[in-house]
Design a protein around this motif. Structure first.
Motif, short mmCIF file in Angstrom:
data_model
loop_
_atom_site.label_atom_id
_atom_site.label_comp_id
_atom_site.label_asym_id
_atom_site.label_seq_id
_atom_site.Cartn_x
_atom_site.Cartn_y
_atom_site.Cartn_z
N SER A 412 0.82 -1.22 0.00
CA SER A 412 0.00 0.00 0.00
C SER A 412 0.85 1.26 0.00
CB SER A 412 -0.94 0.00 1.21
OG SER A 412 -0.20 -0.01 2.42
N PHE A 415 2.06 2.27 -3.47
CA PHE A 415 1.05 2.96 -4.26
C PHE A 415 0.84 4.40 -3.79
CE2 PHE A 415 -0.04 -1.34 -5.65
CZ PHE A 415 -0.23 -1.11 -7.01
N ILE A 416 1.05 4.66 -2.52
CA ILE A 416 1.00 6.06 -2.05
C ILE A 416 2.10 6.86 -2.75
CG2 ILE A 416 1.44 7.57 -0.06
CD1 ILE A 416 -0.02 5.50 1.67
N LEU A 419 1.03 7.42 -6.43
CA LEU A 419 -0.05 8.42 -6.53
C LEU A 419 0.48 9.83 -6.25
CD1 LEU A 419 -2.93 6.42 -4.80
CD2 LEU A 419 -2.74 6.94 -7.23
N PHE A 435 -4.50 3.78 -9.15
CA PHE A 435 -5.47 3.63 -8.05
C PHE A 435 -6.31 2.37 -8.28
CE2 PHE A 435 -9.52 4.41 -5.91
CZ PHE A 435 -9.11 4.84 -4.67
N MET A 438 -4.18 -1.04 -8.05
CA MET A 438 -3.90 -1.45 -6.68
C MET A 438 -4.85 -2.55 -6.22
SD MET A 438 -3.70 1.08 -3.39
CE MET A 438 -5.29 1.78 -3.74
N PRO A 446 -8.00 0.21 -1.04
CA PRO A 446 -7.55 1.59 -0.81
C PRO A 446 -7.88 2.06 0.61
CG PRO A 446 -8.75 1.40 -2.89
CD PRO A 446 -8.95 0.11 -2.16
N HIS A 450 -4.84 6.67 0.41
CA HIS A 450 -4.89 6.57 -1.05
C HIS A 450 -5.98 7.50 -1.61
CE1 HIS A 450 -3.19 2.63 0.26
NE2 HIS A 450 -2.32 2.94 -0.68
N CYS A 453 -4.55 10.95 -1.58
CA CYS A 453 -3.64 11.21 -2.71
C CYS A 453 -4.42 11.56 -3.97
CB CYS A 453 -2.77 9.99 -2.98
SG CYS A 453 -1.53 9.65 -1.72
#
Length: 684
Positions: A412, A415-416, A419, A435, A438, A446, A450, A453
């Motif tokens: 996770s 992905f932050i 983003l 997004f 993910m 999410p 997320h 973001c």
């Protein structure tokens, strides 16, 4: 060195006894390898008495290692209960609990040898190390089925397992049925109560214990510290019949976590001796509480005393460097690591990448990243996050693709980072794609971060209505960060209506949210609504909220120089203001027209507004840099607030006029100014 001449004429039984006798005198890895080879050459290794002894020596950390032990075990044709327990125990002691569980499953599949009272405690301990509660429960069932349920050591191990995994009810039930509650089981239960915060039960058990050791006292001290009862913890500490290093460390750690820094330092100074954990507690304690200067002072004191820090202490020191953006200090620590053989394959590699990224040297961060041969998820994530904050979104997304190809699965946090990279570069479609990826490809639900973001991505691009609607559809309650992103976007794009809507939500959550008041006030000031600015400032006074003054930091020769707008306190202020005047003249000659709309104070007159802009903190820091930083080296400035549009335009021009790279870190990203342009492409 051993000089061995195997004789084929010796009877096998006598030969095996001779080899066992030799193995008992083995003290070095070389001797072990020689004797192991001899047992294979003379065909005595297949005798279980010999192979068991070779295996035992292989598991001794002084002369063997885990990989060697596994290779020995794999060549034992018919391992007995002793050899199984030896290799499983070795796995646990080498922090390889997964291997211990796999080996235990192989033992069960063999069906020739049944697990005994030596094997069960080892594999249960392995389950406890990784909180493998389901596997632990299955082993518990097997314990009962095979008749070992009454074995004291097995039951104590199960008590410890359930305590470690937070299953305090099961642990208590087992503990109460123990016929003899020894110190080990009592300590396990005591630790279990502390782990789940049942300090009353822990105290009751402690009072009932027939015997206590240093661990018993230390666990209770830790328990009271964790629940905020530091005075009780100190009282117990003072009553200890004899204090171990562990108890001293626990007491200091408790004080540090509760912000009792002076008392912790006082205790630290009175310690009869210290170990690496002590130093780490102090350095990490200061760093976690944002006291970066103090953390580095303790770290330096440690090195001056000849102590060698461990990985955790160095990582805390690097985090403190990151907080202060002391690049030269960070480089020094990196050199120290190289000279003292610290490996970058784990936590330290990640810490170095983050340090260089946060200190403005993304090039060094990339060098460290590429030097790591076996890159783990944390290394990939750290560099992806760093590149995004530096405005290098394309490179960040490219590395993510490489990470996927290498077989490393993102988490996770990865992905932050992605983003955020998309947000800083205005890549709306890419952000939406990641997004969705993910969840669709990696099954990661999410989190609020997320969604935050994505809101930030939309707000930076000016899609405020879309962002507002998106917030309404978030499947969880939006937090302060999300509403502040919307408010910030409204301030930057001049949408007062939605800005007021966002500000109301922030104030409902936190009446003293200083950032909210400042953004709202600045938004009104930018549109010339000075009556509303006054109203906001009156509210700030009424709630006791004070605006954080803008300040800029620059490091030079190991010293951090701090500037605020209009600062005259610096020892070199006369030279700095002379350079500032020169800068203004050169800017004017190069066609710069000050953007007085960036003056968020009620000032009459164009010249007064221009004068206010000219003495913004980052310009004073840049003037200092032009006076002191050698040509060819970048000027690095850290600012606590967002860079205003006029300062951004000015810094672009200055980088071209003076032929310097100027790197500015504001409160959300890095700007790399070079040859009259910025890495953010005027999008921030």
């Amino acid at each position: 060195m051993l000089h061995l001449t195997p004789s084929q004429s010796i009877h096998p039984s006598l030969q095996s006894k001779t080899h066992i006798s030799l193995l008992q005198t083995c003290t070095t890895p070389q001797q072990l390898h020689q004797l192991h080879a001899l047992t294979i050459k003379t065909a005595t290794f297949h005798q279980i008495s010999v192979s068991s002894r070779v295996l035992s020596l292989s598991t001794d950390p002084k002369i063997g290692n885990f990989d060697y032990a596994i290779s020995v075990f794999d060549r034992i044709e018919h391992p007995n209960s002793f050899t199984w327990s030896t290799i499983i125990k070795c796995s646990v002691e080498n922090h390889r609990p997964d291997d211990a569980i796999v080996l235990f499953c192989e033992l069960l599949e063999e069906s020739v040898v049944e697990p005994g009272s030596y094997v069960f405690p080892c594999v249960i301990k392995g389950c406890a190390q990784i909180c493998a509660i389901e596997e632990g429960k299955q082993i518990h069932g097997l314990v009962l089925k095979t008749g070992f349920g009454s074995d004291l050591y097995v039951r104590s191990s199960l008590v410890n397992l359930y305590c470690k995994c937070g299953e305090i009810g099961l642990a208590t039930a087992l503990f109460e049925r123990l016929e003899r509650k020894d110190l080990v089981s009592c300590n396990a239960m005591l630790g279990g109560y502390v782990k789940v915060g049942e300090i009353t039960a822990a105290q009751r058990l402690f009072d009932e214990m027939p015997a206590r050791d240093s661990f018993s006292w230390t666990v209770l001290i830790d328990g009271y510290s964790k629940c905020g009862k530091v005075e009780v913890a100190r009282e117990i500490f003072d009553r200890m019949p004899s204090r171990s290093l562990v108890s001293w460390n626990a007491m200091i750690n408790g004080l540090m976590k509760l912000g009792e820094f002076e008392r912790a330092h006082e205790l630290f100074n009175t310690m009869p001796r210290r170990n690496t954990v002590t130093w780490n507690v102090m350095v990490a304690g200061y760093e976690c509480n944002g006291l970066y200067v103090e953390a580095l002072e303790v770290f330096d004191f440690m090195l001056e005393g000849g102590e060698k820090p461990d990985n955790a202490t160095v990582a805390s020191a690097l985090a403190a460097v990151s907080g202060l953006a002391l690049l030269e200090k960070g480089r020094w620590i990196h050199s120290y690591m190289d000279m003292n053989g610290f490996m970058l394959g784990g936590m330290l590699g990640t810490s170095l990448i983050e340090m260089y990224s946060k200190c403005g040297s993304i090039e060094n961060a990339l060098t460290v990243f590429h030097s790591i041969s076996k890159k783990k998820l944390e290394h990939w994530t750290a560099i992806i996050v760093g590149l995004g904050v530096h405005g290098m979104a394309d490179y960040s997304l490219k590395l993510f693709t490489e990470m996927q190809r290498s077989g490393v699965k993102p988490n996770s946090i990865t992905f932050i980072g992605l983003l955020n990279a998309c947000s800083h570069a205005g890549l709306i479609q890419d952000g939406l794609w990641y997004f969705n990826l993910m969840k669709s490809d990696y099954g990661i639900e999410p989190a609020i971060e997320h969604y935050g973001c994505l809101v930030d991505l939309l707000c930076r691009a000016g899609h405020l209505e879309v962002a507002k609607s998106f917030i309404d559809d978030v499947p969880m309650k939006p937090n302060k960060v999300i509403w502040m992103s919307l408010l910030s976007g409204c301030k930057n794009h001049g949408n007062i209506e939605i800005g007021e809507y966002a500000a109301k939500h922030v104030m409902d959550m936190e009446s003293g949210a200083i950032g909210c008041y400042v953004l709202l006030s600045n938004m009104y000031a930018a549109s010339g609504q000075w009556d509303k600015v006054s109203t906001v400032r009156e509210k700030m006074k009424g709630t006791g909220v004070r605006k954080e003054p803008g300040c800029s930091l620059i490091e030079h020769n190991g010293t951090v120089h701090e500037f605020v707008a209009g600062d005259m306190s610096h020892p070199e202020h006369e030279d700095i203001y002379a350079k500032l005047h020169e800068m203004q003249e050169k800017l004017k000659c190069n066609g710069h027209i000050p953007d007085t709309t960036q003056v968020l104070l009620c000032i009459e007159g164009k010249k007064e507004k221009e004068s206010e802009l000219a003495t913004h903190s980052e310009r004073l820091a840049i003037a200092f840099g032009l006076l002191n930083v050698e040509p060819g080296r970048p000027i690095r400035v850290i600012k606590n607030l967002r860079v205003c549009n006029d300062c951004h335009s000015v810094t672009k021009l200055l980088s071209k006029i003076y032929n310097y790279e100027i790197i500015v870190r504001d409160n959300s990203r890095f700007h790399h100014f070079k040859n009259g342009s910025c890495s953010c492409m005027d999008y921030w």
